[in-house]
Design an enzyme around this catalytic site. Structure first.
Site, PDB file in Angstrom:
ATOM      1  N   ARG A   1     -16.839  58.630  90.376  1.00 44.96           N
ATOM      2  CA  ARG A   1     -16.307  57.945  89.448  1.00 44.96           C
ATOM      3  C   ARG A   1     -14.710  58.025  89.486  1.00 44.96           C
ATOM      4  NH1 ARG A   1     -14.499  59.791  83.828  1.00 44.96           N
ATOM      5  NH2 ARG A   1     -13.922  57.611  82.831  1.00 44.96           N
TER       6      ARG A   1
ATOM      7  N   HIS B   1      -8.392  53.385  82.711  1.00 48.74           N
ATOM      8  CA  HIS B   1      -8.049  54.995  82.419  1.00 48.74           C
ATOM      9  C   HIS B   1      -6.886  55.011  82.140  1.00 48.74           C
ATOM     10  CE1 HIS B   1      -9.861  59.074  83.154  1.00 48.74           C
ATOM     11  NE2 HIS B   1      -8.499  59.501  82.857  1.00 48.74           N
TER      12      HIS B   1
ATOM     13  N   GLU C   1     -11.914  57.345  77.134  1.00 44.73           N
ATOM     14  CA  GLU C   1     -11.391  58.159  75.996  1.00 44.73           C
ATOM     15  C   GLU C   1     -10.305  57.493  75.330  1.00 44.73           C
ATOM     16  OE1 GLU C   1      -9.559  61.779  77.805  1.00 44.73           O
ATOM     17  OE2 GLU C   1     -11.455  62.414  78.534  1.00 44.73           O
TER      18      GLU C   1
ATOM     19  N   ASN D   1     -17.060  62.823  78.045  1.00 50.12           N
ATOM     20  CA  ASN D   1     -16.366  63.758  78.456  1.00 50.12           C
ATOM     21  C   ASN D   1     -16.066  65.076  77.538  1.00 50.12           C
ATOM     22  OD1 ASN D   1     -15.799  61.688  80.476  1.00 50.12           O
ATOM     23  ND2 ASN D   1     -13.710  61.457  79.683  1.00 50.12           N
TER      24      ASN D   1
ATOM     25  N   TYR E   1     -14.922  69.145  77.371  1.00 57.03           N
ATOM     26  CA  TYR E   1     -14.039  70.200  77.842  1.00 57.03           C
ATOM     27  C   TYR E   1     -14.192  71.405  76.896  1.00 57.03           C
ATOM     28  CZ  TYR E   1     -12.010  67.059  80.994  1.00 57.03           C
ATOM     29  OH  TYR E   1     -12.030  66.090  82.321  1.00 57.03           O
TER      30      TYR E   1
ATOM     31  N   GLU F   1     -16.949  63.454  82.533  1.00 54.88           N
ATOM     32  CA  GLU F   1     -15.993  64.438  83.054  1.00 54.88           C
ATOM     33  C   GLU F   1     -16.510  65.704  82.282  1.00 54.88           C
ATOM     34  OE1 GLU F   1     -11.865  63.555  82.043  1.00 54.88           O
ATOM     35  OE2 GLU F   1     -12.218  61.677  82.745  1.00 54.88           O
TER      36      GLU F   1
HETATM   37  O1  IFM Z   1      -6.867  64.452  83.293  1.00 59.75           O
HETATM   38  C1  IFM Z   1      -7.750  64.178  82.119  1.00 59.75           C
HETATM   39  C2  IFM Z   1      -8.465  63.089  82.030  1.00 59.75           C
HETATM   40  O2  IFM Z   1      -7.662  61.990  82.749  1.00 59.75           O
HETATM   41  C3  IFM Z   1      -9.000  62.524  81.038  1.00 59.75           C
HETATM   42  N1  IFM Z   1      -9.862  63.604  80.515  1.00 59.75           N
HETATM   43  C4  IFM Z   1      -9.274  64.953  80.393  1.00 59.75           C
HETATM   44  C5  IFM Z   1      -8.711  65.108  81.620  1.00 59.75           C
HETATM   45  C6  IFM Z   1      -8.041  66.618  81.507  1.00 59.75           C
HETATM   46  O3  IFM Z   1      -7.153  66.549  80.365  1.00 59.75           O
END
Ligand code: IFM
Length: 451
Positions: free
Chosen positions: A75, A119, A164, A289, A291, A349
């Protein structure tokens, strides 16, 4: 034994401004990120994406690394200002040639290209016309998407539109730490809405000419209250509406969450009812995504949601200050299915920024925390699949250590190290581990990783 479906799409992800470098090469005009990064004081250490990972020149090497890792998909994002330097109008053939070369080489290597159309790097010329606050931006985006679909649509099976939208708006229009550097809630509401309209218009354009799959990429962060006081509970609901439901509710339920009235205040714009039909035009999958999660307490000094995040004693935090919390990935996936219905999901992500040692004498980069982050989050994906969520693929963030926006290059997410001076690539332990995970469809995930 943990194993994933044989056709699970194992990949890694990057984005254009974060890795390419050479932002003005071959007829490109500046993006908003190029100009912003060059403003003094904007980026930690005064860094820019002028070189980044030098992927614009080293991409054949990067594809070789992807092959070594056994990736089935990659990706990446396209830079709008390489393809349409002014954002609208004349096409720069050399910009498209670059991406066509990349796509064809990926396909030749048996790696499925999964491009993202946007992006975060907007042609600077469009920023001058109001960028995402201009209602015309949805049409600009669809016209750009059309150019790309015409050139690459015959070869690409899976696209994502926008990465995002929450970060674009929160960082760029509410907190002013990304371009366009604004702190204006009213403009933020317009920008959010236009990003959603732009997504809908690009999907509509895609349907008219190709029959692959297309979806949007949303970032989710489950919100927990720091206590059961009404103030903390309400702050947590606002934070959840603002970050997690602001985009998904209009996409799948045809309306914004009620709490946004509190977040944006009485000046919040009304939007035409017909916009919601465009925003909700059916897509083929959702990109997620993930985290971290956050624990929230009421804080009158923390607009717009008036919530501050509380660190958890004993918890592990990444270099970004984000709690490592794989359980919340399971929670996010199950919540998506329960709230918005059963639909295909790709984890577009997921990854951890941790400090890395220099390569040792044998060239090994030992990154046990990143490897464990990867393992625990893949187990979380597997658990969600077992609970009936239709997760079809996973993209590690990131293939390469890269330019982490306002943080510069200090925060390292790569499963492949990029030397800050020479830009030489070294696969880290986490990268080799991921190769082994892919090769065995996840069967090694149950084993605690050895140091
Ligand atoms: O690096 C970023 C990415 O561009 C978008 N999602 C989160 C990642 C980590 O912060």
């Amino acid at each position: 034994m943990t194993s994933f479906p044989h056709d699970f799409l194992w990949g890694a992800a990057t984005s254009a401004y974060q890795i390419e470098g050479s932002p003005l090469a071959d007829g490109a005009d500046p993006s908003n990120w190029h100009l912003f990064a060059h403003e003094p004081g904007r980026i930690a250490g005064g860094e820019t994406g002028d070189i980044a990972c030098d992927h614009y020149r080293r991409w054949p090497e990067d594809i070789r690394i992807m092959s070594e890792l056994g990736l089935r998909a990659y990706r990446f994002s396209l830079s709008w200002s390489r393809i349409l330097p002014q954002g609208t109008g004349p096409v720069n053939a050399r910009g498209l040639d670059f991406y066509e070369g990349l796509v064809d080489a990926l396909l030749a290597a048996g790696i499925q290209p999964v491009p993202t159309l946007f992006h975060w790097d907007l042609p600077a010329a469009l920023d001058e016309r109001g960028g995402w606050t201009n209602r015309d931006s949805a049409g600009w985006f669809a016209d750009y998407a059309d150019v790309v679909f015409r050139r690459l649509g015959d070869r690409i099976r899976r696209w994502t539109t926008i990465n995002e939208p929450w970060v674009i708006v929160d960082a760029g229009f509410v907190h002013g730490v990304h371009p366009p550097g604004l702190t204006d809630l009213n403009l933020a509401a317009h920008a959010s809405h236009n990003l959603l309209r732009a997504h809908g218009q690009a999907v509509t354009c895609y349907r008219a000419q190709a029959d692959g799959e297309i979806g949007i990429v949303i970032n989710l962060e489950p919100k927990d209250p720091a206590s059961d006081t009404e103030a903390d509970l309400a702050a947590t609901r606002r934070a959840d509406a603002y970050m997690n439901r602001q985009y998904l509710d209009p996409l799948f339920l045809g309306r914004y969450p009620g709490e946004l009235a509190e977040v944006f205040g009485p000046g919040r714009p009304e939007f035409p009812a017909e916009d919601f039909a465009l925003i909700g035009v059916p897509m083929d999958f959702l990109g997620l995504n993930y985290y971290t999660r956050s624990v929230n307490r009421y804080d009158p000094e923390a607009p717009p949601v008036f919530a501050a995040q509380v660190r958890q004693p004993g918890a592990e935090y990444s270099d970004m200050g984000w709690e490592v919390h794989p359980e919340s990935l399971v929670r996010s996936l199950v919540w998506l299915k329960e709230r918005y219905g059963d639909r295909p999901i790709y984890i577009t992500e997921n990854g951890g920024a941790f400090p890395d040692p220099e390569p040792d004498d044998q060239g090994r980069v030992a990154d046990p925390r990143r490897r464990e982050y990867l393992r625990l989050h893949l187990l979380a994906v597997r658990e969600a699949i077992d609970r009936g969520v239709d997760v079809r693929g996973y993209f590690a963030w990131s293939l390469l250590d890269n330019f982490e926006w306002a943080c510069g290059t200090d925060k390292r997410f790569g499963i492949v190290r990029v030397d800050p001076i020479t830009r030489d690539r070294t696969v880290k332990d986490s990268g080799w581990y991921y190769r082994d995970v892919i090769a065995g469809d996840g069967d090694i995930l149950d084993q605690e990783a050895l140091e």
